[in-house]
Write a protein that holds these residues in place. Structure first.
Motif, PDB file in Angstrom:
ATOM      1  N   SER A   1      21.167 -10.729  10.725  1.00 52.78           N
ATOM      2  CA  SER A   1      19.718 -10.829  10.688  1.00 52.78           C
ATOM      3  C   SER A   1      19.096  -9.445  10.825  1.00 52.78           C
ATOM      4  O   SER A   1      18.059  -9.148  10.269  1.00 52.78           O
ATOM      5  CB  SER A   1      19.228 -11.746  11.799  1.00 52.78           C
ATOM      6  N   ASN A   2      19.802  -8.604  11.562  1.00 55.42           N
ATOM      7  CA  ASN A   2      19.333  -7.243  11.751  1.00 55.42           C
ATOM      8  C   ASN A   2      19.256  -6.492  10.433  1.00 55.42           C
ATOM      9  O   ASN A   2      18.285  -5.832  10.136  1.00 55.42           O
ATOM     10  CB  ASN A   2      20.314  -6.499  12.661  1.00 55.42           C
ATOM     11  N   ILE A   3      20.346  -6.618   9.666  1.00 59.50           N
ATOM     12  CA  ILE A   3      20.413  -5.917   8.392  1.00 59.50           C
ATOM     13  C   ILE A   3      19.394  -6.520   7.439  1.00 59.50           C
ATOM     14  O   ILE A   3      18.715  -5.828   6.716  1.00 59.50           O
ATOM     15  CB  ILE A   3      21.835  -6.014   7.798  1.00 59.50           C
ATOM     16  N   LYS A   4      19.321  -7.845   7.501  1.00 62.29           N
ATOM     17  CA  LYS A   4      18.475  -8.551   6.562  1.00 62.29           C
ATOM     18  C   LYS A   4      17.040  -8.054   6.566  1.00 62.29           C
ATOM     19  O   LYS A   4      16.449  -7.850   5.530  1.00 62.29           O
ATOM     20  CB  LYS A   4      18.503 -10.049   6.844  1.00 62.29           C
ATOM     21  N   ASN A   5      16.512  -7.859   7.750  1.00 63.87           N
ATOM     22  CA  ASN A   5      15.138  -7.377   7.798  1.00 63.87           C
ATOM     23  C   ASN A   5      15.059  -6.032   8.497  1.00 63.87           C
ATOM     24  O   ASN A   5      14.182  -5.784   9.298  1.00 63.87           O
ATOM     25  CB  ASN A   5      14.253  -8.397   8.496  1.00 63.87           C
ATOM     26  N   SER A   6      16.010  -5.179   8.151  1.00 66.82           N
ATOM     27  CA  SER A   6      16.086  -3.917   8.877  1.00 66.82           C
ATOM     28  C   SER A   6      14.887  -3.011   8.640  1.00 66.82           C
ATOM     29  O   SER A   6      14.563  -2.187   9.460  1.00 66.82           O
ATOM     30  CB  SER A   6      17.379  -3.187   8.522  1.00 66.82           C
ATOM     31  N   ILE A   7      14.234  -3.192   7.503  1.00 71.30           N
ATOM     32  CA  ILE A   7      13.040  -2.383   7.250  1.00 71.30           C
ATOM     33  C   ILE A   7      11.805  -3.228   7.546  1.00 71.30           C
ATOM     34  O   ILE A   7      11.607  -4.298   6.976  1.00 71.30           O
ATOM     35  CB  ILE A   7      13.022  -1.841   5.805  1.00 71.30           C
ATOM     36  N   ILE A   8      11.017  -2.766   8.490  1.00 71.82           N
ATOM     37  CA  ILE A   8       9.856  -3.535   8.937  1.00 71.82           C
ATOM     38  C   ILE A   8       8.672  -3.316   7.997  1.00 71.82           C
ATOM     39  O   ILE A   8       7.968  -4.234   7.647  1.00 71.82           O
ATOM     40  CB  ILE A   8       9.452  -3.122  10.377  1.00 71.82           C
ATOM     41  N   SER A   9       8.498  -2.056   7.620  1.00 70.76           N
ATOM     42  CA  SER A   9       7.346  -1.786   6.762  1.00 70.76           C
ATOM     43  C   SER A   9       7.525  -0.519   5.953  1.00 70.76           C
ATOM     44  O   SER A   9       8.297   0.361   6.319  1.00 70.76           O
ATOM     45  CB  SER A   9       6.082  -1.659   7.629  1.00 70.76           C
ATOM     46  N   VAL A  10       6.828  -0.478   4.839  1.00 68.92           N
ATOM     47  CA  VAL A  10       6.760   0.735   4.021  1.00 68.92           C
ATOM     48  C   VAL A  10       5.275   0.997   3.821  1.00 68.92           C
ATOM     49  O   VAL A  10       4.568   0.181   3.240  1.00 68.92           O
ATOM     50  CB  VAL A  10       7.468   0.538   2.665  1.00 68.92           C
ATOM     51  N   LYS A  11       4.824   2.117   4.389  1.00 69.58           N
ATOM     52  CA  LYS A  11       3.382   2.358   4.372  1.00 69.58           C
ATOM     53  C   LYS A  11       3.054   3.751   3.879  1.00 69.58           C
ATOM     54  O   LYS A  11       3.874   4.654   3.963  1.00 69.58           O
ATOM     55  CB  LYS A  11       2.821   2.217   5.799  1.00 69.58           C
ATOM     56  N   GLN A  12       1.838   3.883   3.452  1.00 73.89           N
ATOM     57  CA  GLN A  12       1.391   5.193   3.012  1.00 73.89           C
ATOM     58  C   GLN A  12       0.522   5.826   4.082  1.00 73.89           C
ATOM     59  O   GLN A  12      -0.257   5.156   4.752  1.00 73.89           O
ATOM     60  CB  GLN A  12       0.587   5.043   1.720  1.00 73.89           C
ATOM     61  N   SER A  13       0.697   7.132   4.257  1.00 74.91           N
ATOM     62  CA  SER A  13      -0.177   7.845   5.181  1.00 74.91           C
ATOM     63  C   SER A  13      -0.448   9.215   4.560  1.00 74.91           C
ATOM     64  O   SER A  13       0.458  10.030   4.443  1.00 74.91           O
ATOM     65  CB  SER A  13       0.518   7.938   6.536  1.00 74.91           C
ATOM     66  N   ASN A  14      -1.636   9.416   4.116  1.00 76.10           N
ATOM     67  CA  ASN A  14      -2.011  10.625   3.353  1.00 76.10           C
ATOM     68  C   ASN A  14      -1.038  10.840   2.191  1.00 76.10           C
ATOM     69  O   ASN A  14      -0.862   9.948   1.385  1.00 76.10           O
ATOM     70  CB  ASN A  14      -2.061  11.849   4.260  1.00 76.10           C
ATOM     71  N   ASN A  15      -0.365  11.989   2.211  1.00 78.47           N
ATOM     72  CA  ASN A  15       0.572  12.263   1.122  1.00 78.47           C
ATOM     73  C   ASN A  15       1.999  11.871   1.468  1.00 78.47           C
ATOM     74  O   ASN A  15       2.943  12.393   0.899  1.00 78.47           O
ATOM     75  CB  ASN A  15       0.543  13.748   0.767  1.00 78.47           C
ATOM     76  N   SER A  16       2.144  10.992   2.434  1.00 75.68           N
ATOM     77  CA  SER A  16       3.481  10.602   2.857  1.00 75.68           C
ATOM     78  C   SER A  16       3.698   9.106   2.712  1.00 75.68           C
ATOM     79  O   SER A  16       2.756   8.323   2.716  1.00 75.68           O
ATOM     80  CB  SER A  16       3.693  10.969   4.330  1.00 75.68           C
ATOM     81  N   ILE A  17       4.976   8.771   2.582  1.00 72.27           N
ATOM     82  CA  ILE A  17       5.360   7.362   2.621  1.00 72.27           C
ATOM     83  C   ILE A  17       6.221   7.198   3.863  1.00 72.27           C
ATOM     84  O   ILE A  17       7.195   7.937   4.046  1.00 72.27           O
ATOM     85  CB  ILE A  17       6.145   6.960   1.360  1.00 72.27           C
TER      86      ILE A  17
END
Ligand SMILES: [Zn+2]
Length: 458
Positions: free
Chosen positions: A89-105
């Motif tokens: 389950s850990n691997i399955k949802n290992s990425i919580i979010s992908v967000k933008q902040s100014n010129n960064s992801i």
């Protein structure tokens, strides 16, 4: 009412303390088992390795720590072991979010990550530059996530397979991207978006460089990016072997390993500093230092690599025969020879297992680190031989090879580490040679060149 609150509070405190005692108990068990496991690796006792790995998985589960490494190793050693994916389950949802902040992801994970989680490559198709970031992890909202950054023509985010999230940037202006790893985060920054001036400077620079190195253009770009990301100031800890009451190998009382390796280490420091590295020595004078404290120091300095410098000696009946330079990296002993050398170097002060190093086990388990150390040892060995042979001739400098061995001094290091045997003190010719300034400076130069070439490639 009051008393109910009191009882309630007492109950909470009690349950907490019981929990704390419980945790403490398993933490100690876990720690002790790690040591036993380590000892079984170093003595190449497969049966015990399996036994302690099983215990580690058990205690790890109680402590809620990630035991994936242990289970993988267990599966490798014991084919009958049923690999249970506790962390599925850990691997399955290992990425919580992908967000933008100014010129960064910003990519947020549910656990701590390292450099191995991101793989960067780039392509140029027609006029479009493509930066590809393959990221280890699963993000269930990859599809609906849309990010747009001014100046980047297209940003694609998709789950490439169940383990890899792909993030692709397309642009026509050859933007510079860098990525940083910060605990649970990967931050991908897009540079030179804003000011026009900067753009011009960058362009100027890049055309200059392109002219210079037309052939390996892509390599060049990659290296520039890497350099920005991981500053070229790598930290190196050099460990001059032995010291003080422990003189190491010796020849007729006057030629002592501890003195020779200290001198070489100091020359090595100069050479490396000249190349722009940040360098520390575990000792700068004739002082006794316990083996675990040497790597502890390197860990504290956040060294990128650890280099332990030693000189060899042969038994009396072999003194006229044994000569040459050798490089070792930490690994369980495979050959009798490695075992013998290790036994000699380990003699220092390892009284049983009376030491502790939290992460020593991870170092051992981390095959990537062993591979890195192996690569580094090859580069060092090659360059040492080259530099010495240029001066003394091929016949006079024997290639003792790159070997693996269970050296205690390398055990606690959290970074790739190599032990160098700069020659045999006991050999009539070589023994004399290694006590000369000329040889010491040359070998230091060779080692430094080897380290440099290792960093250039890796
Ligand atoms: Zn030594």
């Amino acid at each position: 009412m009051k008393s109910i609150v009191k009882v309630f509070i007492i109950c909470i405190l009690l349950s907490q303390s019981i929990f704390a005692i419980d945790t403490k108990y398993y933490q100690n068990k876990f720690k002790a088992t790690k040591k036993l496991y380590l000892a079984s690796i170093l003595s190449n006792n497969k049966k015990n390795e399996i036994l302690y790995l099983k215990q580690l998985v058990k205690y790890g589960k109680k402590l809620n720590v990630d035991t994936l490494q242990y289970r993988k190793e267990l599966k490798r050693l014991d084919k009958t072991y049923v690999f249970q994916n506790h962390t599925k389950s850990n691997i399955k949802n290992s990425i919580i979010s992908v967000k933008q902040s100014n010129n960064s992801i910003v990519i947020n994970f549910n656990h701590k990550i390292n450099r191995s989680y991101i793989n960067f490559s780039e392509k140029k198709i027609a006029r479009t530059y493509t930066d590809i970031f393959n990221i280890k992890g699963y993000f269930k909202d990859a599809y609906p996530t849309k990010i747009s950054i001014k100046g980047v023509d297209k940003i694609k985010i998709f789950q490439k397979n169940s383990k890899i999230l792909s993030l692709i940037l397309e642009h026509k202006t050859n933007l510079k991207t860098i990525y940083l790893i910060n605990n649970n985060q990967i931050i991908i920054k897009i540079l030179n978006l804003s000011t026009k001036n900067k753009k011009v400077i960058m362009k100027k620079n890049s055309t200059k460089k392109r002219k210079k190195k037309k052939k390996n253009n892509t390599n060049q770009i990659k290296m520039i990016k890497k350099d920005i990301l991981y500053p070229s100031k790598k930290t190196i800890v050099i460990d001059p072997g032995h010291g003080g009451k422990d003189s190491g190998a010796r020849y007729k009382r006057k030629r002592l390993e501890k003195d020779i390796v200290l001198k070489i280490s100091k020359y090595l420091k100069d050479e490396l500093q000249r190349k722009g590295f940040k360098v520390f020595l575990t000792r700068t004078r004739d002082k006794y230092i316990k083996l675990p404290n040497r790597t502890k120091y390197a860990n504290k300095k956040h060294a990128d690599i650890f280099i332990s410098v030693h000189a060899n000696a042969a038994r009396k009946n072999r003194a006229n025969k044994a000569h040459g330079v050798e490089s070792y990296f930490l690994s369980p002993a495979r050959s009798a020879r490695a075992k013998r050398i290790a036994a000699l170097e380990n003699k220092g002060d390892m009284s049983g297992m009376g030491w502790s190093s939290k992460n020593s086990l991870l170092t051992i388990l981390n095959r990537a680190k062993i591979t890195a150390a192996n690569k580094m040892a090859i580069d060092i060995q090659k360059n040492m031989l080259y530099t010495l042979r240029k001066q003394y001739g091929k016949k006079n400098i024997r290639d003792g090879g790159v070997r693996e061995g269970p050296f205690w001094v390398l055990v606690g290091a959290q970074m790739p580490s190599v032990l160098i045997e700069v020659g045999y003190i006991s050999h009539p010719k070589e023994g004399y040679r290694i006590s000369t300034k000329r040889y010491q400076k040359l070998i230091a130069k060779g080692i430094a060149n080897g380290i440099e070439s290792y960093f250039l490639k890796n």
